[in-house]
Design an enzyme around this catalytic site. Sequence first.
Site, PDB file in Angstrom:
ATOM      1  CB  CYS A   1      -0.949   0.005   1.191  1.00 21.59           C
ATOM      2  SG  CYS A   1      -1.941  -1.476   1.284  1.00 21.59           S
TER       3      CYS A   1
ATOM      4  CG  HIS B   1      -3.343   3.180   2.722  1.00 22.61           C
ATOM      5  ND1 HIS B   1      -3.822   2.907   1.454  1.00 22.61           N
ATOM      6  CD2 HIS B   1      -3.368   1.997   3.395  1.00 22.61           C
ATOM      7  CE1 HIS B   1      -4.105   1.624   1.375  1.00 22.61           C
ATOM      8  NE2 HIS B   1      -3.854   1.047   2.533  1.00 22.61           N
TER       9      HIS B   1
ATOM     10  CG  ASN C   1      -6.653  -1.181   1.469  1.00 20.72           C
ATOM     11  OD1 ASN C   1      -5.969  -0.673   0.583  1.00 20.72           O
ATOM     12  ND2 ASN C   1      -6.130  -1.745   2.548  1.00 20.72           N
TER      13      ASN C   1
HETATM   14  O1  UT7 Z   1      -3.700  -1.593   3.706  1.00 20.70           O
HETATM   15  C1  UT7 Z   1      -2.965  -1.700   4.880  1.00 20.70           C
HETATM   16  C2  UT7 Z   1      -3.174  -2.966   5.567  1.00 20.70           C
HETATM   17  N1  UT7 Z   1      -4.483  -3.302   6.020  1.00 20.70           N
HETATM   18  C3  UT7 Z   1      -5.077  -2.674   7.055  1.00 20.70           C
HETATM   19  O2  UT7 Z   1      -4.682  -1.610   7.476  1.00 20.70           O
HETATM   20  C4  UT7 Z   1      -6.237  -3.386   7.711  1.00 20.70           C
HETATM   21  C5  UT7 Z   1      -6.061  -3.321   9.203  1.00 20.70           C
HETATM   22  N2  UT7 Z   1      -7.095  -4.035   9.937  1.00 20.70           N
HETATM   23  C6  UT7 Z   1      -8.395  -3.689   9.976  1.00 20.70           C
HETATM   24  O3  UT7 Z   1      -8.819  -2.775   9.299  1.00 20.70           O
HETATM   25  C7  UT7 Z   1      -9.305  -4.413  10.937  1.00 20.70           C
HETATM   26  O4  UT7 Z   1      -8.527  -5.203  11.807  1.00 20.70           O
HETATM   27  C8  UT7 Z   1     -10.394  -5.297  10.264  1.00 20.70           C
HETATM   28  C9  UT7 Z   1     -11.421  -4.418   9.581  1.00 20.70           C
HETATM   29  C10 UT7 Z   1      -9.735  -6.220   9.245  1.00 20.70           C
HETATM   30  C11 UT7 Z   1     -11.113  -6.144  11.298  1.00 20.70           C
HETATM   31  O5  UT7 Z   1     -11.708  -5.311  12.274  1.00 20.70           O
HETATM   32  P1  UT7 Z   1     -11.517  -5.633  13.833  1.00 20.70           P
HETATM   33  O6  UT7 Z   1     -12.296  -4.636  14.558  1.00 20.70           O
HETATM   34  O7  UT7 Z   1     -10.035  -5.699  14.074  1.00 20.70           O
HETATM   35  O8  UT7 Z   1     -12.224  -7.037  13.955  1.00 20.70           O
HETATM   36  P2  UT7 Z   1     -11.593  -8.412  14.462  1.00 20.70           P
HETATM   37  O9  UT7 Z   1     -10.672  -8.957  13.440  1.00 20.70           O
HETATM   38  O10 UT7 Z   1     -11.077  -8.214  15.850  1.00 20.70           O
HETATM   39  O11 UT7 Z   1     -12.879  -9.307  14.523  1.00 20.70           O
HETATM   40  C12 UT7 Z   1     -13.924  -9.071  15.486  1.00 20.70           C
HETATM   41  C13 UT7 Z   1     -15.037 -10.069  15.262  1.00 20.70           C
HETATM   42  C14 UT7 Z   1     -14.558 -11.514  15.154  1.00 20.70           C
HETATM   43  O12 UT7 Z   1     -15.529 -12.331  15.742  1.00 20.70           O
HETATM   44  P3  UT7 Z   1     -15.296 -12.968  17.205  1.00 20.70           P
HETATM   45  O13 UT7 Z   1     -14.029 -13.755  17.073  1.00 20.70           O
HETATM   46  O14 UT7 Z   1     -15.153 -11.776  18.107  1.00 20.70           O
HETATM   47  O15 UT7 Z   1     -16.524 -13.776  17.415  1.00 20.70           O
HETATM   48  C15 UT7 Z   1     -14.547 -11.748  13.667  1.00 20.70           C
HETATM   49  O16 UT7 Z   1     -14.744 -13.115  13.355  1.00 20.70           O
HETATM   50  O17 UT7 Z   1     -15.686  -9.757  14.018  1.00 20.70           O
HETATM   51  C16 UT7 Z   1     -15.726 -10.938  13.219  1.00 20.70           C
HETATM   52  N3  UT7 Z   1     -15.649 -10.553  11.825  1.00 20.70           N
HETATM   53  C17 UT7 Z   1     -16.724 -10.253  11.080  1.00 20.70           C
HETATM   54  N4  UT7 Z   1     -18.037 -10.217  11.376  1.00 20.70           N
HETATM   55  C18 UT7 Z   1     -18.883  -9.848  10.386  1.00 20.70           C
HETATM   56  C19 UT7 Z   1     -14.527 -10.409  11.051  1.00 20.70           C
HETATM   57  N5  UT7 Z   1     -14.873 -10.016   9.819  1.00 20.70           N
HETATM   58  C20 UT7 Z   1     -16.218  -9.911   9.818  1.00 20.70           C
HETATM   59  C21 UT7 Z   1     -17.154  -9.546   8.832  1.00 20.70           C
HETATM   60  N6  UT7 Z   1     -18.469  -9.507   9.159  1.00 20.70           N
HETATM   61  N7  UT7 Z   1     -16.780  -9.185   7.582  1.00 20.70           N
END
Ligand code: UT7
Length: 339
Positions: free
Chosen positions: A126, A266, A296
């Site tokens: 990125c 970004h 993204n």
């Molecule tokens: O381009 C540069 C690199 N990329 C980034 O900068 C991305 C950086 N990361 C992020 O933007 C975030 O970490 C995400 C958007 C990917 C995820 O958000 P989060 O708030 O960190 O969620 P999480 O991974 O902690 O997941 C929380 C919960 C989980 O469920 P449990 O384990 O708490 O039951 C996930 O399974 O949300 C669940 N989950 C979803 N639920 C509904 C993960 N993805 C989804 C989804 N829909 N699409």
Amino acid sequence: MDLNPLLPNNGDITLITKISGTGSALPAKILTNADLAILVDTSDEWITSRTGIKERRIAVDGEYTSTFAVEAARQALSMAGILPEELDLIILGTVTPDFPFPSTACIIQKELGAHKAVAFDISAACSGFIYGLSIADSFIRSGRSKKALIIGSEVLSRVVDWNDRNTCILFGDGAGAVVVEASEDQSGIVSTHIFSDGTCWDLLYQPGSGSRNPAGIHATDPNLFFIRMEGNEVYKHAVRAMEEAAMAALNANGLTASDISLLIPHQANRRIIDAITKRLDLDADKVFINLHRYGNTSSASIPIALDEANRQGRIKPGDLLLLDAFGGGFTYGSALIRW
Ligand code: UT7
């Protein structure tokens, strides 16, 4: 009026890298959060509240990374009033090239008819556009290049696992480009700062298609060709690194965030952008955001946003812009620009 007291002036031959044209190109096909909720167990409410993304653009058959790159480049060249054959440098930031080799920049060179240019890809995820801008700035300041094209272009939809709700909701396709020229004006790139931290490379990567997992041996496992990301960990690093890159630009030039006219970060996650805005103590109306429409787009995200801000009249002559990137590698960096 001295528009840019920040730029060095060591006599009458100080060369400044001036952005003379911007362009962007997006696929016509739109994939909404509601469309995604049919594919995986997710909802518009979850995606919107956790990322800020509402929809993204997706390439269709016959559309490649070079397709969007060439269109964005043509727009930037047209704005700059430059012919392709005047270019002496083409740099493409991408992690989704048309092929592993040759470089997609060479394909773009042929399509544009930019026969005089040196053309190459850089793999900085990125941060690819900021890395490219930094390299082009060095070429221009040293006199090695006079007219350069820097592009960020991606078709991430082809390396996303459409069964993985953790990643497939995030990414989109598209391209952005700028033309830069050697100038003795008072406006242009003030400074660039680029960084790498390879200690965490395996938090965000694509396992297949390189020498570790060659297709000949592992062709039966398509999962190797999809993006792998530890989202939570990447998130924390992104906030810290983007703050560090922004502060490097401000500190090197004796500035504070209040001097910035517009931050173009970004576009990965609205919460990451909000956290940086807060850490820099920046007014929210000085931050350009378009990730709700595109998701993204990796190396394309900053040049697409820059082109939109430019064409919407959000940037005025004399404005101080701060571009701020973070991506896999990890790579991160900033560019400070007097418009
Ligand atoms: O381009 C540069 C690199 N990329 C980034 O900068 C991305 C950086 N990361 C992020 O933007 C975030 O970490 C995400 C958007 C990917 C995820 O958000 P989060 O708030 O960190 O969620 P999480 O991974 O902690 O997941 C929380 C919960 C989980 O469920 P449990 O384990 O708490 O039951 C996930 O399974 O949300 C669940 N989950 C979803 N639920 C509904 C993960 N993805 C989804 C989804 N829909 N699409």
